[in-house]
Design a protein around this motif. Structure first.
Motif, PDB file in Angstrom:
ATOM      1  N   GLY A 129      28.627  30.735  12.929  1.00 32.17           N
ATOM      2  CA  GLY A 129      27.860  30.763  11.693  1.00 32.17           C
ATOM      3  C   GLY A 129      28.529  29.996  10.576  1.00 32.17           C
ATOM      4  O   GLY A 129      27.877  29.225   9.842  1.00 32.17           O
ATOM      5  N   GLU A 130      29.834  30.197  10.437  1.00 37.26           N
ATOM      6  CA  GLU A 130      30.583  29.473   9.402  1.00 37.26           C
ATOM      7  C   GLU A 130      30.537  27.969   9.639  1.00 37.26           C
ATOM      8  O   GLU A 130      30.356  27.178   8.697  1.00 37.26           O
ATOM      9  N   ALA A 131      30.717  27.572  10.900  1.00 33.03           N
ATOM     10  CA  ALA A 131      30.744  26.145  11.215  1.00 33.03           C
ATOM     11  C   ALA A 131      29.401  25.491  10.909  1.00 33.03           C
ATOM     12  O   ALA A 131      29.342  24.398  10.322  1.00 33.03           O
ATOM     13  N   GLN A 132      28.313  26.156  11.280  1.00 23.67           N
ATOM     14  CA  GLN A 132      26.999  25.567  11.028  1.00 23.67           C
ATOM     15  C   GLN A 132      26.706  25.482   9.531  1.00 23.67           C
ATOM     16  O   GLN A 132      26.134  24.491   9.068  1.00 23.67           O
ATOM     17  N   ALA A 133      27.113  26.511   8.776  1.00 26.15           N
ATOM     18  CA  ALA A 133      26.907  26.470   7.328  1.00 26.15           C
ATOM     19  C   ALA A 133      27.653  25.299   6.700  1.00 26.15           C
ATOM     20  O   ALA A 133      27.138  24.611   5.807  1.00 26.15           O
ATOM     21  N   ARG A 134      28.874  25.047   7.182  1.00 24.40           N
ATOM     22  CA  ARG A 134      29.644  23.918   6.650  1.00 24.40           C
ATOM     23  C   ARG A 134      28.994  22.586   7.014  1.00 24.40           C
ATOM     24  O   ARG A 134      28.952  21.664   6.206  1.00 24.40           O
ATOM     25  N   MET A 135      28.500  22.487   8.243  1.00 26.19           N
ATOM     26  CA  MET A 135      27.850  21.247   8.664  1.00 26.19           C
ATOM     27  C   MET A 135      26.602  20.973   7.829  1.00 26.19           C
ATOM     28  O   MET A 135      26.337  19.829   7.442  1.00 26.19           O
ATOM     29  N   ARG A 136      25.848  22.017   7.533  1.00 28.37           N
ATOM     30  CA  ARG A 136      24.666  21.850   6.689  1.00 28.37           C
ATOM     31  C   ARG A 136      25.041  21.357   5.298  1.00 28.37           C
ATOM     32  O   ARG A 136      24.266  20.654   4.647  1.00 28.37           O
ATOM     33  N   GLY A 138      27.467  19.371   4.788  1.00 28.50           N
ATOM     34  CA  GLY A 138      28.020  18.028   4.911  1.00 28.50           C
ATOM     35  C   GLY A 138      29.448  17.951   5.389  1.00 28.50           C
ATOM     36  O   GLY A 138      30.006  16.855   5.504  1.00 28.50           O
ATOM     37  N   SER A 139      30.059  19.105   5.703  1.00 26.68           N
ATOM     38  CA  SER A 139      31.448  19.099   6.158  1.00 26.68           C
ATOM     39  C   SER A 139      31.501  19.348   7.655  1.00 26.68           C
ATOM     40  O   SER A 139      30.977  20.351   8.155  1.00 26.68           O
ATOM     41  N   TRP A 140      32.159  18.441   8.385  1.00 28.92           N
ATOM     42  CA  TRP A 140      32.324  18.588   9.818  1.00 28.92           C
ATOM     43  C   TRP A 140      33.759  18.980  10.171  1.00 28.92           C
ATOM     44  O   TRP A 140      34.217  18.770  11.285  1.00 28.92           O
ATOM     45  N   SER A 141      34.462  19.574   9.228  1.00 28.67           N
ATOM     46  CA  SER A 141      35.824  20.025   9.509  1.00 28.67           C
ATOM     47  C   SER A 141      35.794  21.142  10.543  1.00 28.67           C
ATOM     48  O   SER A 141      34.883  21.980  10.553  1.00 28.67           O
ATOM     49  N   ILE A 142      36.773  21.170  11.433  1.00 32.60           N
ATOM     50  CA  ILE A 142      36.788  22.106  12.549  1.00 32.60           C
ATOM     51  C   ILE A 142      37.484  23.403  12.139  1.00 32.60           C
ATOM     52  O   ILE A 142      38.589  23.382  11.569  1.00 32.60           O
ATOM     53  N   LEU A 143      36.830  24.513  12.428  1.00 31.69           N
ATOM     54  CA  LEU A 143      37.401  25.824  12.162  1.00 31.69           C
ATOM     55  C   LEU A 143      38.062  26.362  13.430  1.00 31.69           C
ATOM     56  O   LEU A 143      37.509  26.248  14.523  1.00 31.69           O
ATOM     57  N   MET A 144      39.226  26.948  13.280  1.00 30.16           N
ATOM     58  CA  MET A 144      39.929  27.525  14.426  1.00 30.16           C
ATOM     59  C   MET A 144      39.310  28.869  14.784  1.00 30.16           C
ATOM     60  O   MET A 144      39.189  29.760  13.933  1.00 30.16           O
ATOM     61  N   GLY A 145      38.895  29.027  16.024  1.00 28.73           N
ATOM     62  CA  GLY A 145      38.262  30.262  16.465  1.00 28.73           C
ATOM     63  C   GLY A 145      39.168  31.086  17.363  1.00 28.73           C
ATOM     64  O   GLY A 145      40.355  30.799  17.538  1.00 28.73           O
ATOM     65  N   THR A 146      38.584  32.129  17.938  1.00 22.76           N
ATOM     66  CA  THR A 146      39.303  33.069  18.796  1.00 22.76           C
ATOM     67  C   THR A 146      38.552  33.238  20.100  1.00 22.76           C
ATOM     68  O   THR A 146      37.330  33.424  20.103  1.00 22.76           O
ATOM     69  N   ASP A 147      39.264  33.179  21.222  1.00 24.23           N
ATOM     70  CA  ASP A 147      38.647  33.387  22.530  1.00 24.23           C
ATOM     71  C   ASP A 147      38.238  34.842  22.736  1.00 24.23           C
ATOM     72  O   ASP A 147      38.824  35.771  22.165  1.00 24.23           O
ATOM     73  N   LEU A 148      37.267  35.036  23.626  1.00 26.65           N
ATOM     74  CA  LEU A 148      37.019  36.338  24.225  1.00 26.65           C
ATOM     75  C   LEU A 148      37.772  36.434  25.557  1.00 26.65           C
ATOM     76  O   LEU A 148      38.155  37.523  25.996  1.00 26.65           O
ATOM     77  N   ILE A 283      25.944  40.891   5.038  1.00 20.46           N
ATOM     78  CA  ILE A 283      25.341  39.749   5.728  1.00 20.46           C
ATOM     79  C   ILE A 283      25.594  38.438   4.987  1.00 20.46           C
ATOM     80  O   ILE A 283      25.410  37.356   5.559  1.00 20.46           O
ATOM     81  N   ALA A 284      26.057  38.531   3.732  1.00 18.43           N
ATOM     82  CA  ALA A 284      26.406  37.318   2.991  1.00 18.43           C
ATOM     83  C   ALA A 284      27.811  36.818   3.313  1.00 18.43           C
ATOM     84  O   ALA A 284      28.149  35.677   2.988  1.00 18.43           O
ATOM     85  N   LEU A 285      28.631  37.663   3.960  1.00 16.76           N
ATOM     86  CA  LEU A 285      29.998  37.248   4.273  1.00 16.76           C
ATOM     87  C   LEU A 285      29.988  36.179   5.364  1.00 16.76           C
ATOM     88  O   LEU A 285      29.238  36.282   6.335  1.00 16.76           O
TER      89      LEU A 285
END
Length: 338
Positions: A129-136, A138-148, A283-285
């Motif tokens: 969700g965070e990544a898509q919001a940033r792309m919208r 205009g930022s394509w910076s990569i966010l570090m995630g966590t595996d399952l 839900i805004a977080l």
């Protein structure tokens, strides 16, 4: 429809043709309520429900409150059949006292909800969700995630959905910790899960997924002190019932940075409108993935629960027993109370 057909009222949307045909083939006259736009049956007043249900012998219901007063106003109603598995909004003792049957659609949505829990774990862990919001923006910076993959997952409650989740987690090679009121050594040996107490689960889990029924004993099972006991950076997943988690305390833990995020399909505001501001903040977080109590709402899941609910209605109207796993109250003469 022949005169004398048994009237069945459905107060849920997305009722499929196969289930409708099944009821009609069993001699039922089916009325599907036309609900006002933006309202579900849980939003209807008692007077509105009574008007819809006059003369009904069967009721396929979603989230409406089924009170003693409502049942008393509907003397012809024989069965309240939940298209779902929760029944905390139904007065079971009143149903028994008044000779009614209450059923749930056991086994119909296990897979759908378990899939959603997995999806929320991956989505919030990988920060989709965070990544898509940033792309919208205009930022394509990569966010570090966590595996399952190979993480420790705590499962609170081991009913049908909890077991479906455990089955799915095996594909991620996860270490699974379980809190259950009925530990099952044979199940543990077969699946590799470990039954532990709640403090151990909270301290060790990277993801905590709640799958318990909402009762006075489980209300706010995750609250300020238990959330504080969770592993820093861990994730909370709640696809079960609003009220199992204190949303206000969860909001505080997320804003303080103690937790990594949350996946939430249910909220306290569903039954307490005063909690809506807390829901809005959650839900805004950016690190919250949210859905509007939609875990069971897949085409396949609803088709399954529609049919199970319909089969329960027909069984009771025919004077037979509904499947044992579906019956949560039976007040008919000669049937022992639960």
């Amino acid at each position: 429809m022949a005169t004398g057909a048994r009237r069945v009222v459905v107060t849920q949307r997305f009722f499929d043709e196969a289930s409708l045909a099944y009821l009609r083939g069993a001699g039922c006259e089916v009325a599907i309520a036309e609900l006002p736009a933006g309202r579900a049956d849980g939003d209807l007043s008692e007077d509105e429900l009574v008007a819809l249900l006059q003369g009904a012998e069967g009721w396929i219901v979603g989230h409406a409150r089924v009170t003693r007063e409502l049942l008393a106003a509907l003397p012809e109603l024989k069965i309240v059949s939940r298209r779902g598995v929760g029944y905390e909004r139904v007065d079971l003792q009143a149903a028994r006292d008044l000779g009614r049957v209450v059923t749930i659609a056991a086994g119909g949505n296990d897979a759908s909800v378990a899939d959603q829990a997995i999806g929320m774990m991956i989505s919030v862990g990988r920060r989709f969700g965070e990544a898509q919001a940033r792309m919208r923006a205009g930022s394509w910076s990569i966010l570090m995630g966590t595996d399952l993959y190979r993480k420790t997952v705590g499962v609170i409650g081991l009913g049908r959905i909890g077991r479906s989740l455990v089955q799915r987690l095996s594909g991620f090679e996860a270490r699974v910790l379980v809190v259950s009121s009925r530990p099952d050594p044979a199940y543990a040996a077969r699946t590799g899960v470990s039954f532990v107490d709640l403090p151990a689960l909270l301290a060790e889990s990277d993801y905590v997924s709640v799958h318990a029924p909402l009762t006075p004993a489980t209300r706010h099972l995750l609250r300020a002190e238990t959330l504080a006991a969770m592993k820093p950076g861990a994730f909370v997943i709640n696809t079960a019932r609003g009220g199992l988690v204190s949303d206000r305390d969860l909001l505080a833990a997320l804003k303080a940075g103690h937790l990594g995020g949350a996946g939430l399909d249910v909220f306290e505001s569903e039954s307490d409108p005063d909690m809506q501001p807390v829901t809005d903040e959650l839900i805004a977080l950016p690190n919250v993935v949210a859905a509007p109590h939609a875990g069971a709402s897949t085409r396949e899941g609803l088709d399954r629960t529609n049919m199970i609910a319909s089969q329960c209605v027909v069984a009771v109207l025919d004077g037979r027993d509904a499947p044992t796993q579906c019956v949560v109250a039976d007040g008919r003469v000669g049937i022992p109370a639960e």
